[in-house]
Design an enzyme around this catalytic site. Structure first.
Site, PDB file in Angstrom:
ATOM      1  CG  ASP A  15      -2.197  -1.141   1.159  1.00 50.71           C
ATOM      2  OD1 ASP A  15      -1.892  -2.182   0.217  1.00 50.71           O
ATOM      3  OD2 ASP A  15      -3.147  -0.588   2.007  1.00 50.71           O
ATOM      4  CG  ASP A  60      -6.763   0.257   1.248  1.00 49.45           C
ATOM      5  OD1 ASP A  60      -7.082  -1.238   1.574  1.00 49.45           O
ATOM      6  OD2 ASP A  60      -7.296   1.558   1.798  1.00 49.45           O
ATOM      7  CG  HIS A  62     -11.356   1.325   0.428  1.00 44.76           C
ATOM      8  ND1 HIS A  62     -11.409  -0.250  -0.122  1.00 44.76           N
ATOM      9  CD2 HIS A  62     -10.560   1.849   0.808  1.00 44.76           C
ATOM     10  CE1 HIS A  62     -10.468  -0.332   0.979  1.00 44.76           C
ATOM     11  NE2 HIS A  62      -9.824   0.919   1.604  1.00 44.76           N
ATOM     12  CG  HIS A  95      -8.282   5.483   2.234  1.00 48.33           C
ATOM     13  ND1 HIS A  95      -9.507   5.090   3.443  1.00 48.33           N
ATOM     14  CD2 HIS A  95      -7.603   4.179   2.683  1.00 48.33           C
ATOM     15  CE1 HIS A  95      -9.843   4.118   4.079  1.00 48.33           C
ATOM     16  NE2 HIS A  95      -8.567   3.387   3.019  1.00 48.33           N
ATOM     17  CE  LYS A 118      -4.157  -4.165   0.999  1.00 46.02           C
ATOM     18  NZ  LYS A 118      -5.173  -2.577   1.360  1.00 46.02           N
ATOM     19  CB  CYS A 162      -2.670  -2.518   4.548  1.00 51.02           C
ATOM     20  SG  CYS A 162      -4.045  -1.695   4.488  1.00 51.02           S
TER      21      CYS A 162
HETATM   22  C1  VGL Z   1      -4.619   0.661   5.275  1.00 52.39           C
HETATM   23  C2  VGL Z   1      -6.260   1.728   6.913  1.00 52.39           C
HETATM   24  C3  VGL Z   1      -7.440   1.521   5.624  1.00 52.39           C
HETATM   25  C4  VGL Z   1      -3.297   0.393   5.384  1.00 52.39           C
HETATM   26  C5  VGL Z   1      -5.302   0.347   5.125  1.00 52.39           C
HETATM   27  O1  VGL Z   1      -2.869   0.018   4.292  1.00 52.39           O
HETATM   28  O2  VGL Z   1      -2.794  -0.144   6.193  1.00 52.39           O
HETATM   29  N1  VGL Z   1      -5.244   1.273   7.067  1.00 52.39           N
HETATM   30  N2  VGL Z   1      -7.309   0.646   4.603  1.00 52.39           N
HETATM   31 ZN    ZN Z   2      -8.411   1.544   3.084  1.00 51.70          ZN
END
Ligand code: VGL
Ligand code: ZN
Length: 214
Positions: A15, A60, A62, A95, A118, A162
């Protein structure tokens, strides 16, 4: 002769996206994620690639109405928590929204042998790069197995979410896991410390910097 240790070791860059960095003024910017941190991650990733390690990334990714966004719920604020089925869900600022600039990975995409996205299902979060909270497989395990990888070097964002979830699932799946601590940054100090302890307790090798691993 069999395949070498380098061939059997994969790298997962977790990420490394604008929204998790101060560099890109991300909505969920993690402390210490300035230009020098991102440059260091990029440099190390290039070094590992040139040594012959296969490099993978998680992203990540979404939808706008994702369950993990506080904006998807009535009367909730960022970092509130709610219970869904049997899980605690932290409500994050929106995010890594699909199609937004800050969902982009900050590392040259030519370095990757594969990128696994993901968190696309609006109903389930997915801190882990392997399985979402509904138990759906992302395909990362299959991808790594297709490269005959049995050992993983993991770093990225965020240590306490993550990175931890991905590393813990990797161990559960039978991979040897090495975590490069200085290339990981956490959302909060207490959860980062307990994440490191938890990872250590399941046999993850926590190494201060990449020079200690090679
Ligand atoms: C993450 C919070 C929400 C991460 C992803 O990459 O650690 N943290 N989504
Ligand atoms: Zn996230």
């Amino acid at each position: 002769m069999g395949i070498s240790i380098i061939d059997q070791t994969g790298v997962i860059v977790v990420d490394m996206q604008g929204d998790f960095t101060l560099l890109k003024k991300g909505s969920l910017a993690v402390q210490d994620t300035d230009q020098s941190y991102v440059d260091k991650v990029h440099t190390v990733t290039k070094q590992l690639k040139s040594k012959g390690y296969k490099i993978f990334a998680t992203q990540d990714f979404h939808p706008q109405n994702h369950i993990s966004f506080y904006t998807s719920h009535n009367d909730k604020a960022p970092y509130d928590t709610i219970e869904i089925e049997d899980r605690v869900q932290i409500l994050w600022p929106p995010h890594c929204v699909q199609g937004s600039d800050n969902a982009d990975i900050l590392i040259d995409s030519n370095l990757f042998s594969g990128i696994v996205q993901k968190g696309m299902d609006p109903k389930y979060d997915s801190y882990s790069g392997f399985f979402d909270d509904g138990g759906i497989n992302t395909g990362l395990e299959e991808l790594l197995k297709s490269f005959q990888i049995n050992t993983l070097i993991i770093f990225g964002l965020a240590t306490d979410y993550c990175v931890k979830a991905t590393a813990m699932d990797a161990v559960q799946l039978g991979f040897n896991v090495i975590l490069i601590e200085s290339l990981c940054k956490g959302v909060a100090e207490d959860t980062t410390l307990s994440a490191l302890k938890e990872m250590k307790s399941v046999g993850i090798k926590i190494i201060p910097s990449i020079s200690d691993a090679l």
